[in-house]
Design an enzyme around this catalytic site. Sequence first.
Site, short mmCIF file in Angstrom:
data_model
loop_
_atom_site.label_atom_id
_atom_site.label_comp_id
_atom_site.label_asym_id
_atom_site.label_seq_id
_atom_site.Cartn_x
_atom_site.Cartn_y
_atom_site.Cartn_z
N CYS A 176 0.89 -1.17 -0.07
CA CYS A 176 0.06 0.05 -0.13
C CYS A 176 0.90 1.27 0.12
CB CYS A 176 -0.85 -0.10 1.17
SG CYS A 176 -2.00 1.25 1.59
N CYS A 226 -3.64 14.97 3.33
CA CYS A 226 -4.48 14.76 2.41
C CYS A 226 -5.47 16.06 2.60
CB CYS A 226 -5.35 13.53 2.49
SG CYS A 226 -6.57 13.40 1.26
N CYS A 234 -12.32 13.77 4.59
CA CYS A 234 -13.19 12.66 4.70
C CYS A 234 -13.35 12.64 6.43
CB CYS A 234 -13.06 11.45 4.10
SG CYS A 234 -13.00 11.49 2.30
N GLY A 270 -3.46 10.43 1.28
CA GLY A 270 -3.35 11.18 0.07
C GLY A 270 -4.46 10.82 -0.93
N GLU A 271 -4.73 11.70 -1.86
CA GLU A 271 -5.57 11.38 -3.01
C GLU A 271 -4.82 11.35 -4.30
OE1 GLU A 271 -8.69 10.58 -3.94
OE2 GLU A 271 -8.42 10.98 -5.87
N SER A 296 -7.09 4.11 -5.79
CA SER A 296 -8.16 4.48 -5.17
C SER A 296 -8.65 6.03 -5.14
CB SER A 296 -8.12 3.79 -3.64
OG SER A 296 -9.34 4.15 -3.16
N SER A 339 -13.93 5.37 -3.80
CA SER A 339 -14.40 5.53 -2.44
C SER A 339 -15.91 6.02 -2.43
CB SER A 339 -13.56 6.27 -1.49
OG SER A 339 -12.44 5.56 -1.57
N LEU A 340 -17.07 5.22 -2.31
CA LEU A 340 -18.50 5.68 -2.44
C LEU A 340 -18.93 5.96 -1.17
CD1 LEU A 340 -20.61 6.20 -4.57
CD2 LEU A 340 -21.38 3.74 -4.60
N ASN A 394 -12.50 1.70 10.34
CA ASN A 394 -11.09 1.18 11.28
C ASN A 394 -11.38 2.69 12.32
OD1 ASN A 394 -9.08 -0.55 11.00
ND2 ASN A 394 -9.05 0.25 9.02
N CYS A 413 -4.85 3.98 6.58
CA CYS A 413 -4.14 4.91 6.40
C CYS A 413 -4.14 6.16 7.22
CB CYS A 413 -4.39 5.19 4.96
SG CYS A 413 -6.35 5.80 4.73
N1 SAH Z 1 -7.87 9.08 -1.29
C1 SAH Z 1 -8.17 7.64 -1.71
C2 SAH Z 1 -7.30 6.66 -1.00
C3 SAH Z 1 -7.56 6.84 0.44
S1 SAH Z 1 -7.30 5.36 1.47
C4 SAH Z 1 -9.70 7.46 -1.62
O1 SAH Z 1 -10.21 8.28 -0.89
O2 SAH Z 1 -10.08 6.46 -2.08
C5 SAH Z 1 -8.21 4.05 0.83
C6 SAH Z 1 -9.43 3.86 1.37
O3 SAH Z 1 -9.56 3.81 2.79
C7 SAH Z 1 -10.63 4.94 0.86
O4 SAH Z 1 -11.82 4.19 0.63
C8 SAH Z 1 -10.91 5.33 2.24
O5 SAH Z 1 -12.07 6.18 2.33
C9 SAH Z 1 -10.62 4.46 3.30
N2 SAH Z 1 -10.67 4.67 4.73
C10 SAH Z 1 -9.95 5.99 5.19
N3 SAH Z 1 -9.99 6.03 6.40
C11 SAH Z 1 -10.80 4.97 6.99
C12 SAH Z 1 -10.99 4.35 8.24
N4 SAH Z 1 -10.89 4.87 9.31
N5 SAH Z 1 -11.58 3.10 8.06
C13 SAH Z 1 -11.93 2.33 7.07
N6 SAH Z 1 -11.78 3.01 5.69
C14 SAH Z 1 -11.16 4.08 5.65
#
Ligand code: SAH
Length: 354
Positions: free
Chosen positions: A110, A117, A121, A167-168, A199, A222-223, A298, A341
Amino acid sequence: MTTIQKTHLYNFTLAELKDWIVAECGEKPYRAVQLFEWMYQKRVTSFEEMTNLPKQLREELSQRAVLITAREAVRQDSKVDPTSKFLLAWPDDVTVETVLMRHSYGNSVCVSSQVGCKMGCTFCASTLGGMIRQMRAGEMVEQLLYSQRLLDDVGERVSSIVLMGSGEPMDNYDEVMRFIEIVSSEHGLHIGQRHITISTVGLVPGIRRLADEGRQVTLAVSLHAPNDELRGAMMPVNKAYPIAKLMDACHYYNEKTGKRISFEYALVGGQNDSLECAKELAALIRGLPCHVNLIPVNYVPERNYSRTDRKQIYAFWHALQDAGINATIRREMGHDIAAACGQLRAQHMNRRAQ
Ligand code: SAH
């Protein structure tokens, strides 16, 4: 005294390395192929060891260029599964996380695409301190090589990459694509693009660009919620790119590439985990070749939410399957080492601030 900024060779694709070695060192292009093979196939850590390059070139390279720029700040090995997490630090004192996950079917790494970032979110630890800076392609390569060198000790290789660290990736598009070109090169690590997953939080222009460029990489979106009200409360990006626009881009991607999309859906207790949400989600994505990855959220200490209990996770999963949607529950790797992450980095920064 002026310090000369050395060139970080892991930033170059093979074509760029050829241009550089011709223009800067007055060498023939085939020297770049030799150099690239030392960097990626034999994975040496100094120019000294590149014995088929002339001594003079090796000396010139050591004066003008660098290979390794990162050091390990923290390492955590999971006690529950073969997962290791590393916090790597760069000379400008920024840190990012990278994770090595060893599965029976192969080794997955990963990678983080940005330091921090800016997407905001509400459930994510990576965004807590905002975005500090972009990761260069070479810094992403170093994250990967860090795990590969450990695997070298046991004669194994990295077989897949997920850009799911901090990061994105679509907010650092060019460097991420350069990274992918480097690690998929047949003169290098030769990791197939279909084994690399990007992702995204749902940056529509990036999804459309990826579709137009016809790359073979796998796309994960990420929906996390089936309607604008819920998604908007969890993900600020939904204001700029609401669900209808995002779904249009996903259909466009599928039509252009013929590839299936993977939707990530983090289940957050009492927010997006009802059976009504499952039904709404099924209706939203029906007809689009896709797969839903259900992620038990998480826990992040700074964030105030609860996890969905096991029973409800399975009920949600069944509801999707009953509606004809392909779904899996993501196996949690290394939950004892804060493998989501941003969590290790957040802990590290908190400790330093105390
Ligand atoms: N910026 C990208 C990559 C982020 S990390 C994105 O948004 O997809 C990869 C995944 O982990 C994403 O789907 C993100 O929403 C999710 N994620 C972030 N924090 C999380 C957490 N606390 N528990 C579970 N998934 C999480």
